[in-house]
Motif scaffolding. Structure first.
Motif, PDB file in Angstrom:
ATOM      1  N   LEU A 116       0.810  -1.214   0.000  1.00 46.61           N
ATOM      2  CA  LEU A 116       0.000   0.000   0.000  1.00 46.61           C
ATOM      3  C   LEU A 116       0.850   1.274   0.000  1.00 46.61           C
ATOM      4  N   LEU A 117       2.122   1.156   0.376  1.00 48.89           N
ATOM      5  CA  LEU A 117       2.997   2.338   0.347  1.00 48.89           C
ATOM      6  C   LEU A 117       3.026   2.983  -1.039  1.00 48.89           C
ATOM      7  N   ASP A 118       2.956   2.154  -2.085  1.00 51.88           N
ATOM      8  CA  ASP A 118       3.046   2.669  -3.451  1.00 51.88           C
ATOM      9  C   ASP A 118       1.835   3.519  -3.831  1.00 51.88           C
ATOM     10  N   ALA A 119       0.757   3.413  -3.059  1.00 50.05           N
ATOM     11  CA  ALA A 119      -0.456   4.178  -3.362  1.00 50.05           C
ATOM     12  C   ALA A 119      -0.785   5.184  -2.263  1.00 50.05           C
ATOM     13  N   ALA A 120       0.183   5.482  -1.403  1.00 51.31           N
ATOM     14  CA  ALA A 120      -0.085   6.336  -0.245  1.00 51.31           C
ATOM     15  C   ALA A 120      -0.656   7.697  -0.639  1.00 51.31           C
ATOM     16  N   ASP A 121      -0.234   8.236  -1.781  1.00 51.13           N
ATOM     17  CA  ASP A 121      -0.729   9.549  -2.191  1.00 51.13           C
ATOM     18  C   ASP A 121      -2.147   9.493  -2.749  1.00 51.13           C
ATOM     19  N   ARG A 122      -2.685   8.291  -2.931  1.00 50.57           N
ATOM     20  CA  ARG A 122      -4.058   8.129  -3.409  1.00 50.57           C
ATOM     21  C   ARG A 122      -4.966   7.588  -2.311  1.00 50.57           C
ATOM     22  N   VAL A 123      -4.492   7.688  -1.070  1.00 52.93           N
ATOM     23  CA  VAL A 123      -5.235   7.171   0.072  1.00 52.93           C
ATOM     24  C   VAL A 123      -5.525   8.300   1.061  1.00 52.93           C
ATOM     25  N   GLU A 124      -6.752   8.339   1.557  1.00 56.41           N
ATOM     26  CA  GLU A 124      -7.144   9.319   2.582  1.00 56.41           C
ATOM     27  C   GLU A 124      -6.657   8.878   3.955  1.00 56.41           C
ATOM     28  N   ASP A 125      -6.919   7.617   4.289  1.00 55.70           N
ATOM     29  CA  ASP A 125      -6.433   7.035   5.536  1.00 55.70           C
ATOM     30  C   ASP A 125      -6.599   5.522   5.491  1.00 55.70           C
ATOM     31  N   GLN A 126      -5.984   4.859   6.466  1.00 57.61           N
ATOM     32  CA  GLN A 126      -6.074   3.403   6.583  1.00 57.61           C
ATOM     33  C   GLN A 126      -6.329   3.050   8.046  1.00 57.61           C
ATOM     34  N   HIS A 127      -7.223   2.100   8.264  1.00 58.66           N
ATOM     35  CA  HIS A 127      -7.494   1.586   9.614  1.00 58.66           C
ATOM     36  C   HIS A 127      -7.392   0.068   9.556  1.00 58.66           C
ATOM     37  N   PHE A 128      -6.427  -0.479  10.289  1.00 62.45           N
ATOM     38  CA  PHE A 128      -6.190  -1.916  10.195  1.00 62.45           C
ATOM     39  C   PHE A 128      -6.139  -2.587  11.564  1.00 62.45           C
ATOM     40  N   MET A 129      -6.735  -3.769  11.611  1.00 64.27           N
ATOM     41  CA  MET A 129      -6.534  -4.673  12.739  1.00 64.27           C
ATOM     42  C   MET A 129      -5.307  -5.521  12.409  1.00 64.27           C
ATOM     43  N   LEU A 130      -4.338  -5.510  13.337  1.00 62.03           N
ATOM     44  CA  LEU A 130      -3.088  -6.227  13.133  1.00 62.03           C
ATOM     45  C   LEU A 130      -2.689  -6.931  14.421  1.00 62.03           C
ATOM     46  N   GLN A 131      -1.728  -7.810  14.310  1.00 61.57           N
ATOM     47  CA  GLN A 131      -1.129  -8.377  15.510  1.00 61.57           C
ATOM     48  C   GLN A 131      -0.560  -7.202  16.323  1.00 61.57           C
ATOM     49  N   LYS A 132      -0.803  -7.203  17.628  1.00 61.75           N
ATOM     50  CA  LYS A 132      -0.380  -6.076  18.463  1.00 61.75           C
ATOM     51  C   LYS A 132       1.123  -5.832  18.358  1.00 61.75           C
ATOM     52  N   GLU A 133       1.880  -6.893  18.224  1.00 62.37           N
ATOM     53  CA  GLU A 133       3.330  -6.771  18.085  1.00 62.37           C
ATOM     54  C   GLU A 133       3.691  -5.940  16.860  1.00 62.37           C
TER      55      GLU A 133
END
Length: 262
Positions: A116-133
């Motif tokens: 997703l880094l490659d599209a960061a300028d086309r993204v408003e925001d991201q909300h992700f559930m991930l491993q806490k680590e």
């Protein structure tokens, strides 16, 4: 027919309604926004999101789940491995920046974040559930054991904010690890460095975490003929993100061809 979670897809379905409500309120979806959910699964977050925004694009690899999702007129289903999805093209289709979210498969969460880094300028925001680590590593500050390559690369492009911790019992089946939700908001003016150069620099710096940087990054810089000022008598985890970015810019500038005379 009840869908059985598949280990090969790393499926753990969020089932705690209170946690789901907190996540959706944090996202605060609005009608007309271009929301894209990665791995909607059984629709635990999909349903309340659709209630608020009316329409949603979902990316689902599991063929059976994708078939179920296609029955819903308010969903645009992309049946694909998320690592093959062109998010820049998806933003162009929507005619606006994307709001990306999801309970990411923990076994490939880091590759998804880098994709997703490659599209960061086309993204408003991201909300992700991930491993806490992983969330701890994303938001880590210099000087701690969690600070590393992931911290530098993501903090280069995003403002990062941990939102809430989620216990294993909030999922079905429960994972063996604690989880957390993080918000990634792209920076309006990130440092202008080449991603590949920064990745190589940071990978070199953290390749020998316990040693001083002169043993790792020092050799990398020497091989590129860089002799500018930079304190190599530190460990990689002691260097702030801003210093890594400034060094990458210096190396990049030194490697650029000199302008031709008129």
């Amino acid at each position: 027919m009840k869908h059985l979670p598949r280990k090969r897809f790393g499926q753990h379905f969020l089932a705690d309604s209170a946690v789901i409500d907190r996540i959706v309120r944090a996202i605060d979806p609005r009608p007309g926004q271009a929301l894209v959910e990665i791995g909607p699964g059984l629709g635990a977050m999909t349903d309340p999101l659709v209630e608020r925004c009316g329409r949603l694009t979902v990316i689902e690899l599991d063929r059976d789940l994708a078939a179920r999702l296609r029955r819903r007129a308010e969903l645009v289903v992309v049946e694909a491995d998320v690592l093959t999805v062109d998010f820049r093209a998806l933003a162009a289709e929507h005619g606006q920046r994307l709001r990306v979210l999801g309970n990411l498969p923990y076994n490939i969460s880091t590759p998804i974040l880098f994709h997703l880094l490659d599209a960061a300028d086309r993204v408003e925001d991201q909300h992700f559930m991930l491993q806490k680590e992983v969330v701890d590593r994303i938001v880590a500050e210099p000087g701690g054991g969690d600070y590393g390559r992931l911290s530098v690369m993501l903090q280069w492009r995003y403002e990062v904010e941990p939102l809430l911790d989620v216990p294993p019992e909030a999922f079905e089946p429960p994972p063996r690890v604690d989880s957390a939700v993080v918000r990634l908001a792209p920076r309006a003016a990130p440092a202008p460095v080449e991603r590949s150069l920064l990745e190589a620099l940071v990978a070199s710096a953290f390749s020998q975490r316990r040693k001083l940087l002169r043993h790792s990054l020092g050799r990398w810089l020497e091989a590129r003929g860089h002799t500018g000022p930079f304190d190599l008598q530190r460990r990689a985890e002691e260097v702030p993100v801003a210093e890594y970015l400034a060094l990458a810019q210096a190396v990049q500038g030194a490697a650029a061809p000199a302008p031709s005379g008129g």
